[in-house]
Write an enzyme that holds these catalytic residues in place. Structure first.
Site, PDB file in Angstrom:
ATOM      1  N   ASN A   1       0.866  -1.202   0.000  1.00  0.00           N
ATOM      2  CA  ASN A   1       0.000   0.000   0.000  1.00  0.00           C
ATOM      3  C   ASN A   1       0.895   1.242   0.000  1.00  0.00           C
ATOM      4  OD1 ASN A   1       0.555   0.719   2.894  1.00  0.00           O
ATOM      5  ND2 ASN A   1      -0.449  -1.265   3.190  1.00  0.00           N
TER       6      ASN A   1
ATOM      7  N   VAL B   1      -7.683  -7.545  -1.930  1.00  0.00           N
ATOM      8  CA  VAL B   1      -8.588  -6.562  -1.303  1.00  0.00           C
ATOM      9  C   VAL B   1      -8.735  -5.302  -2.158  1.00  0.00           C
ATOM     10  CG1 VAL B   1      -8.181  -7.383   1.042  1.00  0.00           C
ATOM     11  CG2 VAL B   1      -6.829  -5.491   0.178  1.00  0.00           C
TER      12      VAL B   1
ATOM     13  N   ASP C   1       1.190  -9.039   1.349  1.00  0.00           N
ATOM     14  CA  ASP C   1       2.049  -8.097   2.077  1.00  0.00           C
ATOM     15  C   ASP C   1       2.303  -8.608   3.507  1.00  0.00           C
ATOM     16  OD1 ASP C   1       3.448  -5.707   2.474  1.00  0.00           O
ATOM     17  OD2 ASP C   1       1.658  -4.462   2.675  1.00  0.00           O
TER      18      ASP C   1
HETATM   19  N1  AR6 Z   1       1.713 -15.674  -1.982  1.00  0.00           N
HETATM   20  C1  AR6 Z   1       1.280 -15.329  -3.222  1.00  0.00           C
HETATM   21  N2  AR6 Z   1       0.117 -14.676  -3.454  1.00  0.00           N
HETATM   22  C2  AR6 Z   1      -0.639 -14.363  -2.381  1.00  0.00           C
HETATM   23  C3  AR6 Z   1      -0.259 -14.688  -1.045  1.00  0.00           C
HETATM   24  C4  AR6 Z   1       0.981 -15.375  -0.875  1.00  0.00           C
HETATM   25  N3  AR6 Z   1       1.441 -15.715   0.341  1.00  0.00           N
HETATM   26  N4  AR6 Z   1      -1.223 -14.236  -0.200  1.00  0.00           N
HETATM   27  C5  AR6 Z   1      -2.181 -13.659  -0.973  1.00  0.00           C
HETATM   28  N5  AR6 Z   1      -1.830 -13.747  -2.280  1.00  0.00           N
HETATM   29  P1  AR6 Z   1      -3.675  -8.687  -1.757  1.00  0.00           P
HETATM   30  P2  AR6 Z   1      -3.900  -6.089  -3.172  1.00  0.00           P
HETATM   31  C6  AR6 Z   1      -2.547 -13.222  -3.467  1.00  0.00           C
HETATM   32  O1  AR6 Z   1      -4.993  -8.470  -1.095  1.00  0.00           O
HETATM   33  O2  AR6 Z   1      -5.206  -6.477  -3.765  1.00  0.00           O
HETATM   34  C7  AR6 Z   1      -2.607  -5.539   1.791  1.00  0.00           C
HETATM   35  O3  AR6 Z   1      -3.196  -5.387   3.032  1.00  0.00           O
HETATM   36  C8  AR6 Z   1      -4.055 -13.048  -3.386  1.00  0.00           C
HETATM   37  O4  AR6 Z   1      -4.720 -14.249  -3.714  1.00  0.00           O
HETATM   38  O5  AR6 Z   1      -2.563  -9.223  -0.955  1.00  0.00           O
HETATM   39  O6  AR6 Z   1      -2.875  -5.451  -4.072  1.00  0.00           O
HETATM   40  C9  AR6 Z   1      -1.616  -4.432   1.454  1.00  0.00           C
HETATM   41  O7  AR6 Z   1      -0.959  -3.950   2.609  1.00  0.00           O
HETATM   42  C10 AR6 Z   1      -4.318 -11.956  -4.430  1.00  0.00           C
HETATM   43  O8  AR6 Z   1      -4.618 -12.520  -5.702  1.00  0.00           O
HETATM   44  O9  AR6 Z   1      -3.118  -7.314  -2.453  1.00  0.00           O
HETATM   45  C11 AR6 Z   1      -2.471  -3.402   0.819  1.00  0.00           C
HETATM   46  O10 AR6 Z   1      -3.068  -2.553   1.788  1.00  0.00           O
HETATM   47  C12 AR6 Z   1      -2.991 -11.218  -4.539  1.00  0.00           C
HETATM   48  O11 AR6 Z   1      -2.070 -11.919  -3.705  1.00  0.00           O
HETATM   49  C13 AR6 Z   1      -3.533  -4.193   0.110  1.00  0.00           C
HETATM   50  O12 AR6 Z   1      -3.615  -5.432   0.783  1.00  0.00           O
HETATM   51  C14 AR6 Z   1      -3.048  -9.783  -4.082  1.00  0.00           C
HETATM   52  O13 AR6 Z   1      -3.948  -9.658  -2.986  1.00  0.00           O
HETATM   53  C15 AR6 Z   1      -3.141  -4.462  -1.318  1.00  0.00           C
HETATM   54  O14 AR6 Z   1      -4.195  -5.119  -1.971  1.00  0.00           O
END
Ligand code: AR6
Length: 167
Positions: free
Chosen positions: A22, A119, A32
């Site tokens: 973020n 998210v 993250d």
């Molecule tokens: N390894 C690989 N992919 C993953 C993992 C993992 N361990 N965990 C989740 N994913 P998101 P955004 C995938 O929500 O939408 C955070 O709070 C998941 O299935 O992590 O860019 C940050 O601090 C999804 O497809 O990132 C920001 O505030 C993808 O990672 C916010 O969320 C991205 O999901 C960023 O939101």
């Protein structure tokens, strides 16, 4: 070479992994949170020195306790319906990540999480096209580019999208 893997990105033995961060670079949930937990508290300490990162941009840190030597923290857009420049901002997050990786000089293998598709709510088919388009544009500059997906449906979507883009 572009590889599509279903995996936890924190386990990958690549030179750099790309986080979905973020703009406060404050850590959070999703990928993250997993990256911060695996890297250890030194990661947050290094990120505090950056005072945030604009949407569509990225910053590079060390990987600390991760198998990856570096983490590129890319800030994708929050999806707000598609008419707020989301596609260009997502493409820019990928482009900046590739530029930072290339400029670092020793990164030959790099794995990307699916930025903005959790998210932040970016529609997955459109995000896959942008991600894979950027990867194809930079394919010759790296030994291996990994698209790391966390679920089978996303990995299938990426495989089908890549086949279509290559056709
Ligand atoms: N390894 C690989 N992919 C993953 C993992 C993992 N361990 N965990 C989740 N994913 P998101 P955004 C995938 O929500 O939408 C955070 O709070 C998941 O299935 O992590 O860019 C940050 O601090 C999804 O497809 O990132 C920001 O505030 C993808 O990672 C916010 O969320 C991205 O999901 C960023 O939101």
């Amino acid at each position: 070479m572009i590889d599509i893997l279903r995996a936890d990105i924190t386990t990958l033995r690549v030179d750099a992994i790309v986080n979905a961060a973020n703009s406060a670079l404050a850590g959070g949930g999703g990928v993250d949170g997993a990256i911060h937990a695996a890297a250890g508290p030194e990661l947050a300490a290094e990120l505090r020195r950056h005072h945030g990162c604009a949407t569509g941009s990225a910053v590079l840190t060390r990987g600390y306790r991760l198998p990856a030597r570096f983490v590129i923290h890319a800030v994708g857009p929050v999806w707000r319906g598609g008419d707020q420049g989301e596609a260009a901002l997502l493409a820019s997050a990928y482009e900046t990540s590739f530029r930072l990786a290339r400029d670092e000089g020793s990164i030959r293998t790099i794995a990307f999480s699916a930025i903005s598709t959790g998210v932040y709510g970016f529609p997955k088919p459109a995000a896959a096209e942008i991600a894979l388009g950027a990867m194809m544009a930079h394919e010759e500059e790296f030994e291996r580019i990994v698209a790391c997906l966390f679920d089978d449906a996303s990995a299938t979507l990426y495989r089908e999208t890549l086949a279509r883009l290559r056709a």
